[in-house]
Design a protein around this motif. Structure first.
Motif, short mmCIF file in Angstrom:
data_model
loop_
_atom_site.label_atom_id
_atom_site.label_comp_id
_atom_site.label_asym_id
_atom_site.label_seq_id
_atom_site.Cartn_x
_atom_site.Cartn_y
_atom_site.Cartn_z
N UNK A 56 -25.80 17.70 -30.59
CA UNK A 56 -25.69 16.95 -29.33
C UNK A 56 -25.37 15.48 -29.60
N UNK A 57 -26.01 14.91 -30.58
CA UNK A 57 -25.75 13.51 -30.91
C UNK A 57 -24.30 13.30 -31.33
N UNK A 58 -23.76 14.29 -32.05
CA UNK A 58 -22.37 14.19 -32.48
C UNK A 58 -21.42 14.29 -31.30
N UNK A 59 -21.73 15.21 -30.35
CA UNK A 59 -20.89 15.37 -29.17
C UNK A 59 -20.92 14.11 -28.31
N UNK A 60 -22.11 13.53 -28.14
CA UNK A 60 -22.25 12.29 -27.36
C UNK A 60 -21.45 11.16 -28.01
N UNK A 61 -21.53 11.12 -29.33
CA UNK A 61 -20.81 10.09 -30.07
C UNK A 61 -19.30 10.24 -29.89
N UNK A 62 -18.83 11.47 -29.82
CA UNK A 62 -17.39 11.73 -29.70
C UNK A 62 -16.86 11.39 -28.31
N UNK A 63 -17.71 11.42 -27.28
CA UNK A 63 -17.25 11.12 -25.92
C UNK A 63 -16.91 9.64 -25.76
N UNK A 64 -17.69 8.74 -26.36
CA UNK A 64 -17.45 7.30 -26.32
C UNK A 64 -17.31 6.79 -24.88
N UNK A 65 -18.36 6.82 -24.08
CA UNK A 65 -18.24 6.41 -22.67
C UNK A 65 -17.91 4.94 -22.49
N UNK A 66 -18.11 4.12 -23.51
CA UNK A 66 -17.87 2.69 -23.36
C UNK A 66 -16.39 2.35 -23.20
N UNK A 67 -15.53 3.30 -23.59
CA UNK A 67 -14.09 2.99 -23.51
C UNK A 67 -13.43 3.64 -22.29
N UNK B 173 -30.03 17.04 -22.21
CA UNK B 173 -30.36 18.12 -23.15
C UNK B 173 -30.96 17.54 -24.42
N UNK B 174 -30.40 16.41 -24.87
CA UNK B 174 -30.92 15.77 -26.08
C UNK B 174 -32.35 15.29 -25.86
N UNK B 175 -32.63 14.74 -24.68
CA UNK B 175 -33.98 14.28 -24.37
C UNK B 175 -34.96 15.45 -24.38
N UNK B 176 -34.56 16.57 -23.79
CA UNK B 176 -35.42 17.77 -23.76
C UNK B 176 -35.71 18.28 -25.17
N UNK C 277 -41.88 26.19 -37.97
CA UNK C 277 -40.99 25.48 -38.89
C UNK C 277 -39.54 25.87 -38.65
N UNK C 278 -39.31 27.16 -38.42
CA UNK C 278 -37.95 27.63 -38.11
C UNK C 278 -37.48 27.04 -36.78
N UNK C 279 -38.42 27.02 -35.81
CA UNK C 279 -38.08 26.46 -34.50
C UNK C 279 -37.73 24.97 -34.62
N UNK C 280 -38.48 24.27 -35.44
CA UNK C 280 -38.21 22.85 -35.65
C UNK C 280 -36.84 22.64 -36.28
N UNK C 281 -36.50 23.47 -37.26
CA UNK C 281 -35.19 23.36 -37.91
C UNK C 281 -34.06 23.61 -36.93
N UNK C 282 -34.24 24.60 -36.04
CA UNK C 282 -33.22 24.90 -35.03
C UNK C 282 -33.06 23.73 -34.05
N UNK C 283 -34.21 23.15 -33.65
CA UNK C 283 -34.15 22.01 -32.74
C UNK C 283 -33.47 20.81 -33.39
N UNK C 284 -33.74 20.60 -34.67
CA UNK C 284 -33.11 19.49 -35.40
C UNK C 284 -31.60 19.69 -35.44
N UNK C 285 -31.19 20.95 -35.65
CA UNK C 285 -29.76 21.23 -35.71
C UNK C 285 -29.11 21.00 -34.35
N UNK C 286 -29.78 21.48 -33.27
CA UNK C 286 -29.25 21.26 -31.92
C UNK C 286 -29.18 19.77 -31.61
N UNK C 287 -30.18 19.04 -32.03
CA UNK C 287 -30.22 17.60 -31.80
C UNK C 287 -29.05 16.90 -32.48
#
Length: 248
Positions: free
Chosen positions: A131-142, A156-159, A118-128
């Protein structure tokens, strides 16, 4: 100043050694120590030794074994077997304790593993989420060229998603194992309850049989008394007749 332990106060009764006490009782020192060990029994078990009789008596050999158990273990055993514990063999009680200990260990290991996952799952959720926030901030479409960091973050997000999926699957498996173990425990307890009910039924039938035997003994004794009395009266009458005949 510390007094000598061998000295006694004036008028006090000198304390007897274990050897002297055993000699006075006419038993060995080992037997005396065994008897003294019975003081470790919880009160319900002591009552079975002092006042128990017949089916609910507690054999001394089994009593010594129970006295070597902790208070908590004795209370659990009494809760399970009740006053009928004397009908079971030491090996059967040891097997019960072994089975229950294995169940408790399985439950404990399962709880610890569930907590860790359960702790491991919570840590993975936080890392996820990070990562999603960092990807969102890069905005590769522009931008014309996708940054290398962007692809690394995607990998990393896929893993992490795969790891999170495995953890969730394992948690579901653990929950199924916990439910199966709980069912196994309940079935075990039900089997013991059925045995206790059967013992109680047999005890009742045995008591009814003994009561019938007692009633039969009373009737037989009464008939025997009546027979002896009738025979004595008959003998008296016959003797009286013979005496009257001789007196003629």
């Amino acid at each position: 100043m510390v007094k000598n332990n061998n000295q006694t106060a004036p008028g006090a009764v000198p304390l007897k050694t274990e050897s002297e006490l055993a000699d006075n009782l006419g038993i060995s020192e080992r037997h005396l120590r065994e008897l003294n060990q019975l003081n470790n029994l919880i009160q319900p078990f002591q009552n079975l030794i002092e006042f128990g009789s017949g089916e609910n008596s507690l054999p001394l050999k089994l009593a010594y074994f129970l006295a070597s158990r902790s208070k908590e273990e004795q209370e659990e055993l009494y809760k399970t077997f009740g006053d009928a514990i004397g009908r079971y063999k030491k090996a059967e009680i040891e097997q019960y304790q072994k089975d229950m200990e294995e169940m408790r260990k399985k439950v404990s290991d399962m709880q610890n593993l569930t907590k860790s996952l359960t702790q491991q799952k919570q840590e993975l959720e936080k890392q996820k989420m990070d990562l999603e926030q960092k990807i969102k901030n890069i905005k590769p479409e522009v931008i014309e060229k996708v940054p290398e960091d962007y692809q690394n973050l995607k990998d990393a997000l896929k893993t992490i998603k795969e790891q999170s999926k495995h953890v969730e699957e394992r948690l579901r498996e653990l929950e199924n194992e916990r439910q199966n173990l709980e069912r196994e425990k309940q079935e075990y307890i039900k089997t013991l309850e059925d045995l206790k009910a059967k013992n109680k039924k047999l005890e009742k039938e045995n008591q009814e049989y003994l009561n019938k035997l007692t009633d039969y003994d009373h009737v037989y004794a009464e008939q025997r008394i009546n027979y002896n009395l009738t025979k004595q009266i008959s003998d008296f009458i016959n003797n009286s007749r013979e005496y009257s005949y001789l007196c003629r």
